[in-house]
Design an enzyme around this catalytic site. Sequence first.
Site, PDB file in Angstrom:
ATOM      1  N   HIS A 155       4.892 -29.752  -9.007  1.00 55.65           N
ATOM      2  CA  HIS A 155       6.095 -28.891  -9.034  1.00 55.65           C
ATOM      3  C   HIS A 155       6.507 -28.630 -10.490  1.00 55.65           C
ATOM      4  CE1 HIS A 155      10.224 -27.670  -8.145  1.00 55.65           C
ATOM      5  NE2 HIS A 155      10.071 -27.878  -6.853  1.00 55.65           N
ATOM      6  N   GLU A 257       4.336 -23.661  -9.590  1.00 46.53           N
ATOM      7  CA  GLU A 257       3.818 -24.868  -8.937  1.00 46.53           C
ATOM      8  C   GLU A 257       2.474 -24.611  -8.261  1.00 46.53           C
ATOM      9  OE1 GLU A 257       7.017 -26.031  -6.246  1.00 46.53           O
ATOM     10  OE2 GLU A 257       8.422 -25.001  -7.560  1.00 46.53           O
TER      11      GLU A 257
HETATM   12  O1  TA6 Z   1       9.553 -25.604  -4.962  1.00 48.37           O
HETATM   13  C1  TA6 Z   1      10.704 -24.853  -4.788  1.00 48.37           C
HETATM   14  C2  TA6 Z   1      11.738 -25.723  -4.098  1.00 48.37           C
HETATM   15  O2  TA6 Z   1      11.232 -26.191  -2.873  1.00 48.37           O
HETATM   16  C3  TA6 Z   1      13.025 -24.908  -3.951  1.00 48.37           C
HETATM   17  O3  TA6 Z   1      13.289 -24.530  -2.635  1.00 48.37           O
HETATM   18  C4  TA6 Z   1      14.071 -25.729  -4.654  1.00 48.37           C
HETATM   19  O4  TA6 Z   1      15.068 -26.215  -3.881  1.00 48.37           O
HETATM   20  C5  TA6 Z   1      13.269 -26.710  -5.478  1.00 48.37           C
HETATM   21  O5  TA6 Z   1      12.036 -26.877  -4.877  1.00 48.37           O
HETATM   22  C6  TA6 Z   1      13.883 -28.009  -5.936  1.00 48.37           C
HETATM   23  O6  TA6 Z   1      13.966 -28.970  -4.941  1.00 48.37           O
HETATM   24  P1  TA6 Z   1      14.694 -30.344  -5.207  1.00 48.37           P
HETATM   25  O7  TA6 Z   1      14.571 -31.118  -3.932  1.00 48.37           O
HETATM   26  O8  TA6 Z   1      13.980 -31.009  -6.335  1.00 48.37           O
HETATM   27  O9  TA6 Z   1      16.119 -30.006  -5.566  1.00 48.37           O
END
Ligand code: TA6
Length: 282
Positions: A155, A257
């Site tokens: 990510h 990502e």
């Molecule tokens: O990868 C994108 C995502 O899934 C978004 O929907 C966003 O909420 C982000 O990840 C961050 O997630 P987190 O749980 O780290 O706040």
Amino acid sequence: MPALIEQVTFQGLPAVAMTSADGARAVVSLFGGQVLSWCPAHGEERLYLSDDARLDQSRAIRGGVPVCFPQFGALGKLPRHGFARQSLWTLRDQRCADDYAMLTLTLGDDERSMALWPHAFELELSVALEGQRLDIELEVTNTGYASFAFTAALHTYVRVKEVENARLEGLYGHHYRDANGGSDIIRDTGDCVVVDAPLDRIYHDVQRPLTLHDSGRGLHIVSEGFPDVVVWNPWETGCAQLDDMPESGFRRMLCIEAAAARHKIEVDADQSWYGRQTLIAL
Ligand code: TA6
């Protein structure tokens, strides 16, 4: 200067600092198995780590390269993005050569993971550092007796100078689902992705390398094994709801990502799968 890998404490976190012989640097946290910092040789920081990230192991770290496993986002019943990003990994191997530095972290099942996800597994995260290049590879091995299935992602929070000026090339013609726009599948018809509103897209089956242009500098992003690419920026509105990111933090980051999100990856007993993301500073 010879390459160097040493265990350090990074703002209170157990971590490993790597320096390659040509002066590239990275810091990898054992909590989360998470790359937190990457400076290519003679270059500046290329990853975003929130100034308000919690680094006390009480929750996932906002920034760097979180490892999402065995669930991407909220695509299941596990905690968001799985438990690997909130687990303590172990340093298994480290290697310093003339032209690169490399380390491997591992994470296996334990009582806590079994209670959430009843499968025997071993993860290996290899981080290799060399000149302008950073390779992060995730290998998932099924150490149990029956097959299992997972979704996952690296990510990556890419640091940008100003997100509104950033241009991400390479996704033209690809289909994506926008998490902010319901379940429609949309074909991208723009020359590049620009960010001027909340963006949360899962692009399907991306084979091509991507290039991010950001206020005069560039980043080449290549992935292998991971079929999808997720592009996320919470924008002002979403950022205001994140208590571990400063108000204007969304201007300094763009998540690009390498993901296996749309379809689960299935791994048979005794078998492995791997996916890799490579970042090359231009
Ligand atoms: O990868 C994108 C995502 O899934 C978004 O929907 C966003 O909420 C982000 O990840 C961050 O997630 P987190 O749980 O780290 O706040």
